[in-house]
Design a protein around this motif. Structure first.
Motif, mmCIF file in Angstrom:
data_model
loop_
_atom_site.group_PDB
_atom_site.id
_atom_site.type_symbol
_atom_site.label_atom_id
_atom_site.label_comp_id
_atom_site.label_asym_id
_atom_site.label_seq_id
_atom_site.Cartn_x
_atom_site.Cartn_y
_atom_site.Cartn_z
ATOM 1 N N LEU A 6 0.852 -1.182 0.000
ATOM 2 C CA LEU A 6 0.000 0.000 0.000
ATOM 3 C C LEU A 6 0.889 1.234 0.000
ATOM 4 O O LEU A 6 1.956 1.242 0.611
ATOM 5 C CB LEU A 6 -0.916 0.008 1.223
ATOM 6 C CG LEU A 6 -1.946 -1.128 1.296
ATOM 7 C CD1 LEU A 6 -2.807 -0.986 2.543
ATOM 8 C CD2 LEU A 6 -2.821 -1.157 0.056
ATOM 9 N N LYS A 7 0.413 2.285 -0.640
ATOM 10 C CA LYS A 7 1.215 3.497 -0.792
ATOM 11 C C LYS A 7 1.300 4.254 0.531
ATOM 12 O O LYS A 7 0.295 4.670 1.094
ATOM 13 C CB LYS A 7 0.604 4.395 -1.871
ATOM 14 C CG LYS A 7 1.438 5.633 -2.205
ATOM 15 C CD LYS A 7 0.850 6.359 -3.403
ATOM 16 C CE LYS A 7 1.708 7.538 -3.810
ATOM 17 N NZ LYS A 7 1.571 8.671 -2.882
ATOM 18 N N MET A 8 2.514 4.400 1.010
ATOM 19 C CA MET A 8 2.788 5.189 2.207
ATOM 20 C C MET A 8 4.092 5.944 1.974
ATOM 21 O O MET A 8 5.150 5.332 1.844
ATOM 22 C CB MET A 8 2.942 4.295 3.439
ATOM 23 C CG MET A 8 1.695 3.554 3.861
ATOM 24 S SD MET A 8 1.964 2.587 5.371
ATOM 25 C CE MET A 8 3.172 1.391 4.795
ATOM 26 N N ASP A 9 4.017 7.248 1.912
ATOM 27 C CA ASP A 9 5.226 8.069 1.791
ATOM 28 C C ASP A 9 5.607 8.539 3.186
ATOM 29 O O ASP A 9 4.806 9.181 3.874
ATOM 30 C CB ASP A 9 4.968 9.268 0.873
ATOM 31 C CG ASP A 9 4.693 8.849 -0.564
ATOM 32 O OD1 ASP A 9 5.327 7.887 -1.018
ATOM 33 O OD2 ASP A 9 3.829 9.473 -1.208
ATOM 34 N N ILE A 10 6.818 8.228 3.595
ATOM 35 C CA ILE A 10 7.287 8.559 4.944
ATOM 36 C C ILE A 10 8.429 9.567 4.822
ATOM 37 O O ILE A 10 9.449 9.287 4.188
ATOM 38 C CB ILE A 10 7.778 7.302 5.689
ATOM 39 C CG1 ILE A 10 6.668 6.241 5.740
ATOM 40 C CG2 ILE A 10 8.251 7.663 7.098
ATOM 41 C CD1 ILE A 10 7.116 4.899 6.281
ATOM 42 N N VAL A 351 2.461 -1.956 7.144
ATOM 43 C CA VAL A 351 3.886 -2.304 7.270
ATOM 44 C C VAL A 351 4.040 -3.815 7.404
ATOM 45 O O VAL A 351 4.902 -4.430 6.752
ATOM 46 C CB VAL A 351 4.514 -1.581 8.476
ATOM 47 C CG1 VAL A 351 5.887 -2.163 8.812
ATOM 48 C CG2 VAL A 351 4.622 -0.079 8.208
ATOM 49 N N TYR A 352 3.213 -4.429 8.213
ATOM 50 C CA TYR A 352 3.303 -5.876 8.432
ATOM 51 C C TYR A 352 3.122 -6.657 7.137
ATOM 52 O O TYR A 352 3.827 -7.647 6.897
ATOM 53 C CB TYR A 352 2.255 -6.313 9.461
ATOM 54 C CG TYR A 352 2.139 -7.806 9.601
ATOM 55 C CD1 TYR A 352 3.130 -8.536 10.245
ATOM 56 C CD2 TYR A 352 1.045 -8.489 9.075
ATOM 57 C CE1 TYR A 352 3.033 -9.916 10.369
ATOM 58 C CE2 TYR A 352 0.941 -9.865 9.198
ATOM 59 C CZ TYR A 352 1.942 -10.575 9.843
ATOM 60 O OH TYR A 352 1.851 -11.942 9.950
ATOM 61 N N PHE A 353 2.193 -6.236 6.295
ATOM 62 C CA PHE A 353 1.902 -6.974 5.061
ATOM 63 C C PHE A 353 2.805 -6.575 3.892
ATOM 64 O O PHE A 353 2.752 -7.205 2.837
ATOM 65 C CB PHE A 353 0.441 -6.757 4.650
ATOM 66 C CG PHE A 353 -0.550 -7.479 5.518
ATOM 67 C CD1 PHE A 353 -0.679 -8.858 5.437
ATOM 68 C CD2 PHE A 353 -1.356 -6.792 6.413
ATOM 69 C CE1 PHE A 353 -1.587 -9.539 6.227
ATOM 70 C CE2 PHE A 353 -2.277 -7.458 7.207
ATOM 71 C CZ PHE A 353 -2.393 -8.832 7.123
ATOM 72 N N LYS A 394 -14.903 -2.730 0.535
ATOM 73 C CA LYS A 394 -14.618 -1.513 -0.199
ATOM 74 C C LYS A 394 -13.211 -1.021 0.143
ATOM 75 O O LYS A 394 -12.757 -1.166 1.260
ATOM 76 C CB LYS A 394 -15.657 -0.447 0.164
ATOM 77 C CG LYS A 394 -15.664 0.778 -0.734
ATOM 78 C CD LYS A 394 -16.813 1.699 -0.359
ATOM 79 C CE LYS A 394 -16.888 2.923 -1.263
ATOM 80 N NZ LYS A 394 -18.004 3.818 -0.865
ATOM 81 N N HIS A 395 -12.513 -0.461 -0.826
ATOM 82 C CA HIS A 395 -11.120 -0.027 -0.677
ATOM 83 C C HIS A 395 -10.233 -1.200 -0.252
ATOM 84 O O HIS A 395 -9.622 -1.186 0.830
ATOM 85 C CB HIS A 395 -10.996 1.132 0.304
ATOM 86 C CG HIS A 395 -11.818 2.314 -0.065
ATOM 87 N ND1 HIS A 395 -11.448 3.184 -1.075
ATOM 88 C CD2 HIS A 395 -13.018 2.766 0.403
ATOM 89 C CE1 HIS A 395 -12.379 4.118 -1.195
ATOM 90 N NE2 HIS A 395 -13.329 3.883 -0.327
ATOM 91 N N PRO A 396 -10.151 -2.226 -1.080
ATOM 92 C CA PRO A 396 -9.382 -3.425 -0.712
ATOM 93 C C PRO A 396 -7.889 -3.148 -0.592
ATOM 94 O O PRO A 396 -7.359 -2.265 -1.254
ATOM 95 C CB PRO A 396 -9.671 -4.385 -1.872
ATOM 96 C CG PRO A 396 -9.997 -3.495 -3.036
ATOM 97 C CD PRO A 396 -10.710 -2.324 -2.436
ATOM 98 N N ALA A 397 -7.235 -3.937 0.241
ATOM 99 C CA ALA A 397 -5.784 -3.795 0.416
ATOM 100 C C ALA A 397 -5.024 -4.434 -0.733
ATOM 101 O O ALA A 397 -3.973 -3.943 -1.140
ATOM 102 C CB ALA A 397 -5.368 -4.424 1.736
ATOM 103 N N ALA A 398 -5.522 -5.550 -1.233
ATOM 104 C CA ALA A 398 -4.848 -6.257 -2.328
ATOM 105 C C ALA A 398 -5.829 -6.414 -3.485
ATOM 106 O O ALA A 398 -7.012 -6.681 -3.280
ATOM 107 C CB ALA A 398 -4.365 -7.613 -1.852
#
Length: 399
Positions: A6-10, A351-353, A394-398
């Motif tokens: 999943l998109k995460m900009d840190i 993060v875990y996935f 709705k809004h699935p992770a994969a």
């Protein structure tokens, strides 16, 4: 377990200096909490330990402050709005906030007042609740696209509720103009030049939840969290809570991450640049409570000084957090968390996935000794959408 990205900009906060603000100290938070304790029905919201989830994610503790149980309003926001209204009226009628009661204040008000605000739902509900308690009027403006359920919750509290055809920030400007013309009192959780006193009180009111959490952690034998994930809209809650935690623990002793939706990531962009950056457009994120494009300057100052990192993420991160909290492993307690409430935990789950899990853990300084505090700021304030996410996928992770 599946792996998905999943998109995460840190972004690291290059402007961190660890400076506390005397406006958002433990002393100020405890004064606000003293006020809240005198309201009928007050009790600290639960601080839930997700022990099996922590073991799964590879950290020592995950703690979730469940604000869905705040005064029956399903969200934390009344903490700020009610406190600000009380401070405003105590100032107007020369009353002592430490001796405050709704009954005393109600009898002191000579002329009926109207409180106005802009909200994505939860803040307006808090203002409407406080106005009803005091026998006053409230006019609540909401941005386009607001869920009917959130509108109805405000109407049930006796307030007038108007949905505009503008985004959040433009609706704030419209509210200010209308209130000025009509002589109403504006109780808004963001600040601008000439309007800082009420937003300061609101942020101090929010810190009640942090003071409760510190007390609850101590009762659990936890000296301090190593990490806190705080979601941000304008940054009022994040700033008020982080200001308090920085005063209690020291900003340098706390890894603090400020999380936002990528469609309304004004704090993230400000954090990258080191000065306030506004975001425009419709900001059509599922995290309605965070769909704000212009930072609160009071909150921004604290976040710039004391936040460790800024995170901008896609909506699926919040949806993942909602599902995990609603369906935790083993004997962990279930937490019903709405779109804006679940995004902090959603980051941990994402993060875990993630295929690069170890690299992200390292970036966030997470390991087997980490004690992570997250704030579930709302419950299912939009039940239909909650079920669409948690039941229907709705809004699935994969994909």
């Amino acid at each position: 377990m599946s792996a998905f990205s999943l998109k995460m900009d840190i972004a690291e906060n290059r402007f961190f200096n660890g400076e506390n603000s005397p406006l958002f100290s433990r002393q100020q938070a405890q004064q606000a909490r003293h006020f809240h304790q005198k309201i009928a029905g007050y009790q600290p919201t639960p601080l839930v330990a997700m022990n099996e989830l922590a073991a799964l994610f590879g950290v020592h503790k995950i703690l979730v402050k469940d604000e869905s149980q705040r005064f029956g309003l399903n969200a934390f926001k009344m903490l700020g709005g009610a406190y600000a209204i009380a401070r405003l009226l105590c100032e107007k009628y020369q009353l002592d906030i430490n001796e405050f009661s709704f009954e005393t204040l109600k009898s002191s008000i000579k002329e009926k007042m109207t409180f106005a605000t802009t909200t994505d739902g939860n803040h307006g509900r808090g203002i409407a609740w406080a106005a009803q308690k005091l026998g006053q009027n409230a006019v609540i403006y909401m941005p386009k696209g607001s869920a009917q359920e959130r509108v109805d919750a405000i109407l049930r509290l006796g307030a007038e509720c108007i949905v505009t055809d503008m985004n959040y920030d433009d609706t704030v400007r419209f509210t200010m103009q209308t209130a000025q013309e009509k002589g109403w009192e504006v109780v808004q959780d963001t600040a601008w030049e000439g309007y800082t006193k009420i937003p300061t009180w609101i942020m101090q009111g929010y810190a009640t939840l942090a003071d409760e959490a510190v007390e609850q952690m101590a009762a659990m034998g936890i000296a301090r969290p190593t990490h806190v994930f705080l979601q941000a809209g304008v940054g009022a809650m994040a700033g008020g809570v982080l200001g308090y935690l920085a005063d209690v623990y020291g900003a340098r002793n706390l890894h603090s991450a400020i999380v936002e939706p990528e469609l309304a990531d004004c704090i993230y962009r400000s954090g990258v640049k080191g000065k306030i950056v506004n975001v425009g457009g419709s900001m059509a994120t599922i995290m309605a409570g965070l769909a704000c494009g212009e930072p609160n300057p009071l909150g921004w100052d604290i976040l710039r000084n004391c936040a460790t990192q800024f995170i901008s993420c896609q909506d699926a991160v919040a949806a993942l957090g909602m599902r995990v909290l609603g369906n935790p492993p083993g004997n962990d307690p279930r937490v019903i968390s709405g779109e804006s409430g679940a995004v902090g935990l959603g980051v941990l789950a994402a993060v875990y996935f993630h295929p690069q899990r170890e690299a992200l853990m390292h970036k966030l300084k997470l390991d087997g000794h980490s004690v992570v505090l997250t704030i579930s700021t709302e419950g299912d304030t939009d039940i239909q959408h909650y079920r669409e996410v948690v039941w229907e996928g709705k809004h699935p992770a994969a994909r």
